[in-house]
Design a protein around this motif. Structure first.
Motif, short mmCIF file in Angstrom:
data_model
loop_
_atom_site.label_atom_id
_atom_site.label_comp_id
_atom_site.label_asym_id
_atom_site.label_seq_id
_atom_site.Cartn_x
_atom_site.Cartn_y
_atom_site.Cartn_z
N SER A 1 -18.70 -15.24 -32.57
CA SER A 1 -19.58 -14.86 -33.68
C SER A 1 -19.32 -13.41 -34.06
N ASN A 2 -19.41 -13.12 -35.37
CA ASN A 2 -19.38 -11.72 -35.82
C ASN A 2 -20.71 -11.30 -36.43
N GLU A 3 -21.74 -12.12 -36.22
CA GLU A 3 -23.09 -11.74 -36.65
C GLU A 3 -23.59 -10.61 -35.76
N CYS A 4 -24.27 -9.64 -36.36
CA CYS A 4 -24.75 -8.51 -35.55
C CYS A 4 -25.96 -7.87 -36.22
N SER A 5 -26.90 -7.44 -35.39
CA SER A 5 -28.11 -6.77 -35.89
C SER A 5 -28.09 -5.27 -35.61
N ASN A 6 -26.96 -4.77 -35.09
CA ASN A 6 -26.86 -3.34 -34.77
C ASN A 6 -26.19 -2.57 -35.89
N GLY A 7 -26.39 -1.26 -35.87
CA GLY A 7 -25.82 -0.39 -36.89
C GLY A 7 -24.75 0.53 -36.37
N CYS A 8 -23.96 0.09 -35.39
CA CYS A 8 -22.92 0.94 -34.78
C CYS A 8 -21.96 1.43 -35.87
N LYS A 9 -21.88 2.73 -36.04
CA LYS A 9 -21.15 3.30 -37.17
C LYS A 9 -19.66 3.03 -37.11
N TYR A 10 -19.12 2.80 -35.93
CA TYR A 10 -17.67 2.68 -35.74
C TYR A 10 -17.19 1.23 -35.77
N CYS A 11 -18.08 0.26 -35.88
CA CYS A 11 -17.73 -1.14 -35.66
C CYS A 11 -17.66 -1.93 -36.97
N GLY A 12 -16.64 -2.77 -37.07
CA GLY A 12 -16.50 -3.62 -38.25
C GLY A 12 -17.59 -4.65 -38.39
N PHE A 13 -18.29 -4.98 -37.29
CA PHE A 13 -19.38 -5.95 -37.34
C PHE A 13 -20.73 -5.31 -37.67
N ASN A 14 -20.76 -4.01 -37.94
CA ASN A 14 -21.98 -3.30 -38.31
C ASN A 14 -22.81 -4.13 -39.30
N ALA A 15 -24.11 -4.25 -39.02
CA ALA A 15 -24.98 -5.10 -39.85
C ALA A 15 -24.99 -4.66 -41.31
N CYS A 16 -24.65 -3.41 -41.58
CA CYS A 16 -24.65 -2.91 -42.96
C CYS A 16 -23.37 -3.27 -43.72
N ASN A 17 -22.33 -3.66 -43.02
CA ASN A 17 -21.07 -3.99 -43.68
C ASN A 17 -21.17 -5.34 -44.38
N LYS A 18 -20.71 -5.39 -45.60
CA LYS A 18 -20.74 -6.63 -46.39
C LYS A 18 -19.46 -7.41 -46.12
N ILE A 19 -19.49 -8.19 -45.07
CA ILE A 19 -18.32 -8.96 -44.67
C ILE A 19 -18.72 -10.43 -44.49
N PRO A 20 -17.77 -11.34 -44.58
CA PRO A 20 -18.09 -12.75 -44.28
C PRO A 20 -18.51 -12.89 -42.82
N ARG A 21 -19.64 -13.55 -42.61
CA ARG A 21 -20.17 -13.72 -41.25
C ARG A 21 -20.01 -15.17 -40.82
N ALA A 22 -19.82 -15.37 -39.52
CA ALA A 22 -19.67 -16.73 -39.01
C ALA A 22 -20.09 -16.77 -37.55
N THR A 23 -20.73 -17.86 -37.16
CA THR A 23 -20.98 -18.19 -35.76
C THR A 23 -20.44 -19.60 -35.54
N LEU A 24 -19.50 -19.73 -34.64
CA LEU A 24 -18.81 -21.00 -34.46
C LEU A 24 -19.74 -22.07 -33.88
N THR A 25 -19.56 -23.29 -34.33
CA THR A 25 -20.23 -24.43 -33.72
C THR A 25 -19.51 -24.78 -32.42
N LEU A 26 -20.11 -25.64 -31.62
CA LEU A 26 -19.46 -26.05 -30.38
C LEU A 26 -18.15 -26.77 -30.66
N GLU A 27 -18.10 -27.54 -31.73
CA GLU A 27 -16.86 -28.22 -32.09
C GLU A 27 -15.78 -27.21 -32.47
N GLU A 28 -16.15 -26.18 -33.22
CA GLU A 28 -15.19 -25.14 -33.60
C GLU A 28 -14.74 -24.34 -32.38
#
Length: 373
Positions: free
Chosen positions: A81-108
């Motif tokens: 998963s690249n979903e995140c609720s943190n605001g880490c300034k150095y991270c691409g997953f930062n909650a403020c970044n407008k990026i496509p988000r995904a959390t894989l299903t068990l099948e995926e």
């Protein structure tokens, strides 16, 4: 005494001054020591030690050969998963970044895991962002149980847990943890983590303690190199590793050396960590804890990773992708950061063998635990 109590005995400015003041004579004493003390560690991380890179590298090589032989253990990360609720300034997953988000299903997850298994990997590292409403302990347990038949060793690099949470992971089949403190400087940590659960410096700092109490076989730590200054981050990483090795002697301590890479958000390193400093740190950690696993990821270039093979590194990632489902659906989701060494697992294995080392795809099996009980 917890590590929080331990680290407070070494004030930041004092550590910086001590490292900067170490002399060539201090470096020579450290190189001659059978076992390093903290003053020796400071000497090997000092500017004075840069004139002693060759003897430092030779001693690190000898110790690594004694403890690990010519083995280089291969693993690969799998992002769930690249979903995140943190605001880490150095991270691409930062909650403020407008990026496509995904959390894989068990099948995926199973589809991704089977591709990784087909590459030859039997040691896998599962990663998520920190959005526990979407990827919580139950989700992780379900994912682990789904892929457990495919891998002999499963490690996690996720949000910090309490001791019971880590026990739940062990029961599900996890045997390793990687958790970067990011920076050991509490003031810098607060600035870089403006919101989210990750803002709690103390809780994150003591997560490896809780993992040790839960009985995880391997506990991995590291600082994100490029946030704080080299001297203090390297010293505190060594201090932390030494503390864990002494306190949780049934677990193997491992150390990673991640340098900041380009990511969504455009964060620039606050401190440039040179290749020479990286070599110093790798070799110093080997001399400090001869039995530690030392990990180097595909954040680094192929040239540098090949050059560091003889100097103490024991574990390397290969075929890495830092986006959820990245092996099955290349380019569909945003990566946490850009990798540098993009060689395939097979090419990485050939490069290791070409330098006289053995690429090891399987270094552990949970059956060992059953046999011992």
């Amino acid at each position: 005494m917890s590590f929080y109590d331990e680290i407070r005995r070494y004030p930041l400015e004092q550590v910086r001054d001590q490292v900067a003041s170490r002399t060539a004579a201090d470096v020579e004493r450290a190189l001659a020591a059978e076992r390093l003390g903290l003053a020796d560690l400071q000497a090997l991380l000092s500017p004075a030690a840069q004139d002693y890179i060759e003897p430092l590298a030779q001693k690190a090589h000898r110790l690594t050969q004694q403890r690990f032989g010519n083995n280089i253990y291969l693993y690969t990360p799998m992002y769930l998963s690249n979903e995140c609720s943190n605001g880490c300034k150095y991270c691409g997953f930062n909650a403020c970044n407008k990026i496509p988000r995904a959390t894989l299903t068990l099948e995926e997850i199973e589809r991704e895991a089977r591709i990784i298994n087909d590459y030859g990997f039997r040691h896998i590292l599962l990663l998520t962002g920190e959005a526990q409403k979407l990827a919580d302990n139950r989700y992780l347990v379900a994912a682990i149980e789904r892929i457990k038949p495919l891998f002999s060793s499963i490690s996690i690099e996720v949000y910090p847990m309490d001791t019971d949470g880590y026990r739940q992971m062990v029961a599900a089949g996890v045997d390793g943890l990687t958790l970067y403190q990011e920076t050991y400087d509490p003031q810098l940590y607060a600035d870089l983590h403006p919101f989210g659960k990750k803002r709690d410096y103390h809780y994150r700092l003591e997560a490896p303690d809780r993992a040790g109490q839960a009985g995880l076989r391997r506990i991995g730590i590291g600082a994100l190199l490029g946030l704080g200054d080299f001297a203090s981050e390297a010293f505190y990483t060594g201090l932390h590793a030494q503390y864990l090795a002494r306190r949780y002697w049934r677990s193997q301590v491992s150390i990673s050396f991640p340098r900041i890479r380009p990511a969504d958000g455009g964060f620039a390193p606050l401190h440039i960590i040179s290749d020479t400093e990286l070599v110093q740190m790798v070799c110093a950690m080997r001399l400090l804890i001869p039995d530690a696993g030392l990990f180097l990821s595909t954040r680094e270039s192929a040239r540098l990773r090949d050059a560091l093979l003889p100097l103490g590194i024991t574990h390397m990632s290969a075929g890495s992708c830092t986006a959820p489902g990245g092996h099955a659906s290349k380019g569909a989701n945003s990566e946490q950061f850009a990798i540098d060494d993009d060689r395939s697992p097979a090419a990485m294995s050939r490069a290791i063998r070409a330098r006289g080392y053995e690429a090891v795809w399987k270094d552990w099996d949970s059956a060992f635990l059953n046999a011992a009980s």
